[in-house]
Design a protein around this motif. Structure first.
Motif, PDB file in Angstrom:
ATOM      1  N   SER A   1       0.894  -1.310  -0.023  1.00 24.30           N
ATOM      2  CA  SER A   1      -0.077   0.097  -0.108  1.00 24.30           C
ATOM      3  C   SER A   1       0.963   1.229   0.068  1.00 24.30           C
ATOM      4  N   ILE A   2       0.507   2.084  -1.158  1.00 19.34           N
ATOM      5  CA  ILE A   2       1.218   3.512  -0.972  1.00 19.34           C
ATOM      6  C   ILE A   2       0.288   4.551  -1.131  1.00 19.34           C
ATOM      7  N   SER A   3       0.751   5.473  -0.293  1.00 23.72           N
ATOM      8  CA  SER A   3       0.271   6.704  -0.212  1.00 23.72           C
ATOM      9  C   SER A   3       0.885   7.702  -1.042  1.00 23.72           C
ATOM     10  N   ILE A   4       0.252   8.877  -1.735  1.00 25.33           N
ATOM     11  CA  ILE A   4       1.264   9.767  -2.431  1.00 25.33           C
ATOM     12  C   ILE A   4       0.593  11.234  -2.223  1.00 25.33           C
ATOM     13  N   THR A   5       1.268  12.073  -1.240  1.00 33.36           N
ATOM     14  CA  THR A   5       0.689  13.357  -1.158  1.00 33.36           C
ATOM     15  C   THR A   5       1.443  14.427  -1.220  1.00 33.36           C
ATOM     16  N   THR A   6       1.008  15.837  -1.257  1.00 33.44           N
ATOM     17  CA  THR A   6       2.286  16.864  -1.192  1.00 33.44           C
ATOM     18  C   THR A   6       2.630  16.829   0.043  1.00 33.44           C
ATOM     19  N   GLU A   7       3.744  17.254   0.492  1.00 34.85           N
ATOM     20  CA  GLU A   7       4.369  17.516   1.851  1.00 34.85           C
ATOM     21  C   GLU A   7       5.504  18.508   1.731  1.00 34.85           C
ATOM     22  N   PRO A   8       5.446  19.492   2.883  1.00 34.92           N
ATOM     23  CA  PRO A   8       6.863  20.267   2.944  1.00 34.92           C
ATOM     24  C   PRO A   8       8.081  19.596   2.943  1.00 34.92           C
ATOM     25  N   PRO A   9       9.047  19.948   2.357  1.00 35.07           N
ATOM     26  CA  PRO A   9      10.204  19.298   2.278  1.00 35.07           C
ATOM     27  C   PRO A   9      11.146  19.069   3.612  1.00 35.07           C
ATOM     28  N   LEU A  10      10.914  20.391   4.440  1.00 33.34           N
ATOM     29  CA  LEU A  10      11.797  20.632   5.576  1.00 33.34           C
ATOM     30  C   LEU A  10      11.289  19.399   6.691  1.00 33.34           C
ATOM     31  N   GLN A  11      11.549  18.068   6.475  1.00 35.51           N
ATOM     32  CA  GLN A  11      11.329  17.056   7.440  1.00 35.51           C
ATOM     33  C   GLN A  11      12.486  15.940   7.314  1.00 35.51           C
ATOM     34  N   ASP A  12      12.559  15.390   8.586  1.00 29.72           N
ATOM     35  CA  ASP A  12      13.804  14.463   8.416  1.00 29.72           C
ATOM     36  C   ASP A  12      13.790  13.543   7.505  1.00 29.72           C
ATOM     37  N   ASP A  13      12.794  12.858   6.965  1.00 31.99           N
ATOM     38  CA  ASP A  13      12.411  11.596   6.261  1.00 31.99           C
ATOM     39  C   ASP A  13      12.741  12.383   4.906  1.00 31.99           C
ATOM     40  N   VAL A  14      12.443  13.604   4.584  1.00 29.68           N
ATOM     41  CA  VAL A  14      12.742  13.986   3.395  1.00 29.68           C
ATOM     42  C   VAL A  14      14.396  14.116   3.211  1.00 29.68           C
ATOM     43  N   ARG A  15      14.860  14.708   3.999  1.00 27.21           N
ATOM     44  CA  ARG A  15      16.127  14.915   4.098  1.00 27.21           C
ATOM     45  C   ARG A  15      17.001  13.597   3.953  1.00 27.21           C
ATOM     46  N   THR A  16      16.617  12.478   4.488  1.00 31.94           N
ATOM     47  CA  THR A  16      17.132  11.296   4.322  1.00 31.94           C
ATOM     48  C   THR A  16      16.800  10.688   2.890  1.00 31.94           C
ATOM     49  N   LEU A  17      15.797  10.923   2.343  1.00 30.85           N
ATOM     50  CA  LEU A  17      15.662  10.579   0.691  1.00 30.85           C
ATOM     51  C   LEU A  17      16.478  11.320  -0.046  1.00 30.85           C
ATOM     52  N   VAL A  18      16.851  12.509   0.109  1.00 35.22           N
ATOM     53  CA  VAL A  18      17.546  13.606  -0.363  1.00 35.22           C
ATOM     54  C   VAL A  18      19.041  13.135  -0.355  1.00 35.22           C
ATOM     55  N   ALA A  19      19.375  12.960   0.930  1.00 34.26           N
ATOM     56  CA  ALA A  19      20.767  12.420   1.179  1.00 34.26           C
ATOM     57  C   ALA A  19      21.105  10.841   0.492  1.00 34.26           C
ATOM     58  N   GLU A  20      20.097  10.112   0.265  1.00 32.96           N
ATOM     59  CA  GLU A  20      20.146   8.639  -0.461  1.00 32.96           C
ATOM     60  C   GLU A  20      20.415   9.025  -1.969  1.00 32.96           C
ATOM     61  N   LEU A  21      19.478   9.772  -2.286  1.00 35.38           N
ATOM     62  CA  LEU A  21      19.553  10.137  -3.932  1.00 35.38           C
ATOM     63  C   LEU A  21      20.819  10.797  -4.232  1.00 35.38           C
ATOM     64  N   ASN A  22      21.377  11.883  -3.348  1.00 36.80           N
ATOM     65  CA  ASN A  22      22.648  12.549  -3.737  1.00 36.80           C
ATOM     66  C   ASN A  22      23.987  11.368  -3.601  1.00 36.80           C
ATOM     67  N   ALA A  23      23.680  10.355  -2.813  1.00 36.30           N
ATOM     68  CA  ALA A  23      24.709   9.573  -2.503  1.00 36.30           C
ATOM     69  C   ALA A  23      24.637   8.432  -3.634  1.00 36.30           C
TER      70      ALA A  23
END
Length: 155
Positions: free
Chosen positions: A2-24
């Protein structure tokens, strides 16, 4: 899954984690000067809408954003899914949500820049299956040979 997709603000720890993983993931694939990464702070600009995919436990498993440039032009930014959900159409579903928002906002052309080389094949598949076509350099990105550009036009 089950996946949900919503608009969210980027200033969240889990978004920072996704960005760091993408960059890596991106770092070894092309020279740093031809990587056009955005921080979560940069992703907080008013012209950018971030979509986050979450699994049934609430874990952020993917992201993608629409950046509006005006005059009917939009850009897809920061598309990424965690390796454990690849092949489950999470990226395609994020892309569909971005397109829906683009339609609502009167965007007539979506463009994006991604890498050109080994390691970028999964991204190419998502975009090409989504109806995007390879095009020449877009916006202010250099035509360096390290980038591949896509576009999708709407009537």
């Amino acid at each position: 899954m089950s996946i949900s997709i919503t608009t969210e603000p980027p200033l969240q720890d889990d978004v920072r984690t996704l960005v760091a993983e993408l960059n890596a993931y991106l770092m070894p694939l092309s020279p740093r000067e031809f990587q056009f990464q955005m921080t979560v702070e940069e992703m907080s600009e008013a012209a950018l809408t971030l979509f986050i995919a979450r699994d049934g436990t609430g874990q952020a498993v993917g992201m993608g954003a629409l950046k509006e440039h005006g005059d009917g032009l939009g850009e897809i930014k920061r598309m990424y899914t965690l390796p454990q959900v690849r092949g489950q159409r999470v990226g395609a579903r994020i892309l569909e949500r971005i397109e829906e928002l683009a339609h609502k906002r009167g965007i007539r052309r979506l463009v994006l820049e991604t890498g050109e080389g080994a390691g970028f094949e999964p991204a190419w598949r998502v975009y090409e299956r989504g109806g995007f076509q390879v095009c020449g350099a877009v916006l202010d990105y250099p035509d360096s040979g390290y980038s591949r550009f896509y576009e999708k036009k709407f009537a």
